[in-house]
Design a protein around this motif. Structure first.
Motif, PDB file in Angstrom:
ATOM      1  N   PRO A  30      44.748  31.363  35.915  1.00 39.80           N
ATOM      2  CA  PRO A  30      44.203  32.457  35.105  1.00 39.80           C
ATOM      3  C   PRO A  30      43.001  32.050  34.264  1.00 39.80           C
ATOM      4  N   GLY A  31      41.954  32.872  34.307  1.00 40.91           N
ATOM      5  CA  GLY A  31      40.787  32.684  33.448  1.00 40.91           C
ATOM      6  C   GLY A  31      40.456  33.951  32.675  1.00 40.91           C
ATOM      7  N   ILE A  32      41.090  35.063  33.118  1.00 36.69           N
ATOM      8  CA  ILE A  32      40.810  36.379  32.529  1.00 36.69           C
ATOM      9  C   ILE A  32      42.136  37.036  32.162  1.00 36.69           C
ATOM     10  N   VAL A  33      42.193  37.616  30.953  1.00 39.45           N
ATOM     11  CA  VAL A  33      43.295  38.531  30.639  1.00 39.45           C
ATOM     12  C   VAL A  33      42.693  39.923  30.605  1.00 39.45           C
ATOM     13  N   HIS A  34      43.308  40.849  31.311  1.00 32.30           N
ATOM     14  CA  HIS A  34      42.787  42.213  31.307  1.00 32.30           C
ATOM     15  C   HIS A  34      43.768  43.153  30.619  1.00 32.30           C
ATOM     16  N   LEU A  35      43.312  43.825  29.577  1.00 33.60           N
ATOM     17  CA  LEU A  35      44.157  44.796  28.867  1.00 33.60           C
ATOM     18  C   LEU A  35      43.920  46.191  29.443  1.00 33.60           C
ATOM     19  N   GLY A  36      44.995  46.847  29.869  1.00 34.04           N
ATOM     20  CA  GLY A  36      44.883  48.191  30.436  1.00 34.04           C
ATOM     21  C   GLY A  36      44.785  48.112  31.956  1.00 34.04           C
ATOM     22  N   ILE A  37      45.872  47.615  32.555  1.00 31.38           N
ATOM     23  CA  ILE A  37      45.836  47.308  33.992  1.00 31.38           C
ATOM     24  C   ILE A  37      46.120  48.577  34.832  1.00 31.38           C
ATOM     25  N   GLY A  38      45.292  49.606  34.614  1.00 26.58           N
ATOM     26  CA  GLY A  38      45.500  50.876  35.326  1.00 26.58           C
ATOM     27  C   GLY A  38      44.797  50.889  36.669  1.00 26.58           C
ATOM     28  N   ALA A  39      44.769  52.075  37.272  1.00 29.91           N
ATOM     29  CA  ALA A  39      44.200  52.216  38.610  1.00 29.91           C
ATOM     30  C   ALA A  39      42.713  51.843  38.625  1.00 29.91           C
ATOM     31  N   PHE A  40      41.985  52.215  37.575  1.00 32.59           N
ATOM     32  CA  PHE A  40      40.542  51.959  37.609  1.00 32.59           C
ATOM     33  C   PHE A  40      40.243  50.461  37.729  1.00 32.59           C
ATOM     34  N   HIS A  41      40.868  49.661  36.898  1.00 35.29           N
ATOM     35  CA  HIS A  41      40.621  48.216  36.953  1.00 35.29           C
ATOM     36  C   HIS A  41      40.953  47.656  38.335  1.00 35.29           C
ATOM     37  N   ARG A  42      42.054  48.163  38.886  1.00 39.56           N
ATOM     38  CA  ARG A  42      42.496  47.607  40.174  1.00 39.56           C
ATOM     39  C   ARG A  42      41.575  48.001  41.334  1.00 39.56           C
ATOM     40  N   ALA A  43      40.810  49.104  41.143  1.00 40.84           N
ATOM     41  CA  ALA A  43      39.861  49.505  42.191  1.00 40.84           C
ATOM     42  C   ALA A  43      38.475  48.923  41.947  1.00 40.84           C
ATOM     43  N   HIS A  44      38.286  48.327  40.769  1.00 39.61           N
ATOM     44  CA  HIS A  44      36.923  47.926  40.388  1.00 39.61           C
ATOM     45  C   HIS A  44      36.848  46.423  40.129  1.00 39.61           C
ATOM     46  N   MET A  45      37.021  46.012  38.867  1.00 41.52           N
ATOM     47  CA  MET A  45      36.811  44.597  38.533  1.00 41.52           C
ATOM     48  C   MET A  45      37.694  43.659  39.354  1.00 41.52           C
ATOM     49  N   ALA A  46      38.952  44.043  39.566  1.00 41.28           N
ATOM     50  CA  ALA A  46      39.866  43.153  40.300  1.00 41.28           C
ATOM     51  C   ALA A  46      39.368  42.901  41.725  1.00 41.28           C
ATOM     52  N   VAL A  47      38.608  43.869  42.271  1.00 40.95           N
ATOM     53  CA  VAL A  47      38.081  43.696  43.628  1.00 40.95           C
ATOM     54  C   VAL A  47      36.900  42.717  43.613  1.00 40.95           C
ATOM     55  N   TYR A  48      36.017  42.846  42.610  1.00 47.76           N
ATOM     56  CA  TYR A  48      34.898  41.894  42.484  1.00 47.76           C
ATOM     57  C   TYR A  48      35.455  40.472  42.326  1.00 47.76           C
ATOM     58  N   VAL A  49      36.482  40.329  41.480  1.00 50.50           N
ATOM     59  CA  VAL A  49      37.049  38.997  41.251  1.00 50.50           C
ATOM     60  C   VAL A  49      37.700  38.481  42.547  1.00 50.50           C
ATOM     61  N   ASP A  50      38.344  39.377  43.285  1.00 53.70           N
ATOM     62  CA  ASP A  50      38.973  38.990  44.557  1.00 53.70           C
ATOM     63  C   ASP A  50      37.934  38.390  45.512  1.00 53.70           C
ATOM     64  N   ASP A  51      36.725  38.936  45.476  1.00 56.36           N
ATOM     65  CA  ASP A  51      35.650  38.428  46.338  1.00 56.36           C
ATOM     66  C   ASP A  51      35.193  37.023  45.937  1.00 56.36           C
ATOM     67  N   LEU A  52      35.476  36.628  44.685  1.00 58.05           N
ATOM     68  CA  LEU A  52      34.896  35.385  44.159  1.00 58.05           C
ATOM     69  C   LEU A  52      35.879  34.223  44.072  1.00 58.05           C
ATOM     70  N   LEU A  53      37.160  34.496  44.252  1.00 59.53           N
ATOM     71  CA  LEU A  53      38.159  33.454  43.998  1.00 59.53           C
ATOM     72  C   LEU A  53      38.109  32.315  45.012  1.00 59.53           C
TER      73      LEU A  53
END
Ligand code: CS2
Length: 491
Positions: A30-53
């Motif tokens: 873990p390097g990021i804590v995300h507050l408010g783990i709703g649908a928007f985050h999971r369709a957006h930032m989490a996808v960008y991070v998935d591309d970079l891991l």
């Protein structure tokens, strides 16, 4: 036969062709804590991070929900894995995302979450807590010191409930331990979201203790502009996705092909190489935020209220009505675009792309979903544009219709007399105002415009604003939304 459940173990057994994480998840930390783990985050930032891991596994995400444990309950048995299903006219394209390592429920795991946020390995705390999660006054962008959660958190700083309270407690623990602060990255649809978050969080910290306030004033709060349309997931979506991937997914996320992320490049503690995943790193995000809030979200809210009242359940249905299309085309072209200063951006092309996105027939985006929390959304989506135009003596006919439709909507009574389920932190207050006003448009306008936390005194006292909005309210009450829209566009 019971179906497989999506999880680390079943990942290799998913239906052929399902896109799965291209990296070894066991090596991700873990390097990021995300507050408010709703649908928007999971369709957006989490996808960008998935591309970079794959390139850098030190940026895994631990998600937290501040209100409800439902995301944790859905994702825990799946080892944090979930599907995003990208929908367009050609079909639904599933991809399993692995960047969320785990999810915490802040209500029951507060200490564990605060301890993680205080850990030096966490270099970014990002937020999608929705507009109301900032506990601020939308008209001014200042912390609402009378907000029940803020009152609670100031009295119980070590056991906070609100996002500002959580951030400040975690930062206080880092300060006490001599650990550098994390960067706070707001990904909510607020104007100057970094600056706004900074103002609110710093004020909260200063109310706790002046020295802490000074320290928090030195924390980086980059602004971001985030964009991807993410309708709520339905049971039919769950069934479709489970069929496509060959395993049960308790909470897949449905979204569109388009995605955009503009980020102010200010991360003293480091950041993932977001640009390698398609994000735009810039020095000043504000022009992009204005463009998106005024064009996309301003149109969305206008369509949500006037469309819901006109009997349209989904945005794509609203877009099937030529009068509504003319309304938002005009709202963007004649009223929003002239207020924007975007050298190098073709605003006409941006508008046309938005119209195309709104038309996506596969995206079941409910008008009722967008209509939620209007008191928190109106200022940055419509009222700022209205202010700019009034200051220049320019017309506001279509923007005023957006505001009037909101006022008509929050009465809670639909055109056929049925009840509207109005979701808004101020729903009760607005309901009482509407009940007093009955079907008198002037009384309704006067009652609602007096809510200074939304409108501010300048608009409450502006005669041109009053004339425009009351005029539309009269037609909305007498003839209904469809006829009002048609008359505004001359159809
Ligand atoms: C919508 C937004 O629900 C709403 O208020 O206007 O969530 C919109 O879909 C996103 O901002 C698109 O990026």
């Amino acid at each position: 036969m019971t179906k497989l459940r999506l999880s680390s173990q079943t990942l290799p057994k998913l239906a052929e062709g399902t896109h799965v994480p291209a990296y070894d998840r066991s090596g991700v930390t873990p390097g990021i804590v995300h507050l408010g783990i709703g649908a928007f985050h999971r369709a957006h930032m989490a996808v960008y991070v998935d591309d970079l891991l794959k390139a850098d596994p030190s940026w895994g995400i631990v998600g937290a929900s501040l209100r409800r444990p439902d995301t944790k309950e859905a994702l825990e048995p799946q080892d944090g894995l979930y599907t995003i299903a990208v929908r367009d006219a050609a079909g639904t394209h599933p991809r399993v995302i692995g960047s969320i390592l785990s999810v915490m429920d802040a209500n029951t795991q507060r200490e564990e979450l605060l301890a993680l946020m205080a850990d030096p390995a966490i270099r970014i705390v990002s937020l999608t807590v929705t507009e109301k999660g900032y506990c601020h006054d939308p008209a001014t962008g200042e912390l609402d010191t009378k907000h029940a959660d803020i009152v609670h958190d100031l009295a119980n700083p070590a056991a906070p409930k609100s996002a500002p309270g959580m951030l400040v407690e975690a930062l206080a623990r880092r300060k006490a331990a001599g650990v550098a602060p994390f960067t706070v990255m707001s990904c909510d649809n607020l104007p100057s979201n970094g600056e706004t978050a900074k103002r609110i969080v710093t004020r909260f910290a200063a109310l706790r203790d002046a020295e802490l306030g000074d320290w928090v004033a030195g924390v980086a709060f980059p602004s971001t502009m985030v964009d991807r349309i993410v309708p709520s997931t339905t049971d039919a979506d769950r069934a479709e996705v489970s069929g496509l991937i060959g395993a049960e997914d308790a909470w897949p996320i449905m979204t569109e092909p388009f995605t955009q992320w503009v980020i102010e490049d200010h991360f003293p503690g480091g950041r993932p190489a977001f640009e390698k995943a398609g994000a735009q790193l810039v020095a000043d995000v504000e022009p992009f935020e204005h463009m998106k809030l005024r064009m996309l979200n301003g149109s969305h809210s206008t369509m949500a209220y006037s469309g819901y009242l006109g009997g349209y359940e989904y945005i794509a249905e609203v877009m099937g009505d030529p009068a509504y299309v003319a309304l938002i085309h005009g709202l963007m072209t004649d009223e929003a675009m002239p207020t924007l200063d975007m050298p190098g951006v073709d605003l006409g092309a941006y508008r046309d792309q938005l119209l195309e996105r709104f038309r996506n027939p596969a995206l079941k985006h409910r008008t009722w979903q967008i209509a939620m929390d209007g008191s928190q959304k109106l200022p940055q989506r419509l009222l700022g544009t209205i202010r700019d135009r009034l200051a220049n003596g320019q017309g506001i006919d279509r923007l005023a219709l957006g505001v009037a439709a909101w006022m008509r909507y929050v009465t809670g009574i639909a055109e056929d007399g049925s009840e509207i389920d109005v979701r808004d932190p101020h729903a009760l207050k607005m309901h009482a105002i509407a009940a007093d006003a009955g079907d008198d448009p002037e009384a309704l306008f006067d009652g609602l415009v007096a809510m200074s936390e939304i409108f501010g005194a300048d608009l409450a006292e502006n005669a041109a604003f009053r004339t425009a909005v009351v005029g539309h309210l009269e037609t909305l009450f007498e003839e209904g939304a469809r006829a009002t829209v048609a008359s505004v566009v001359g159809a």
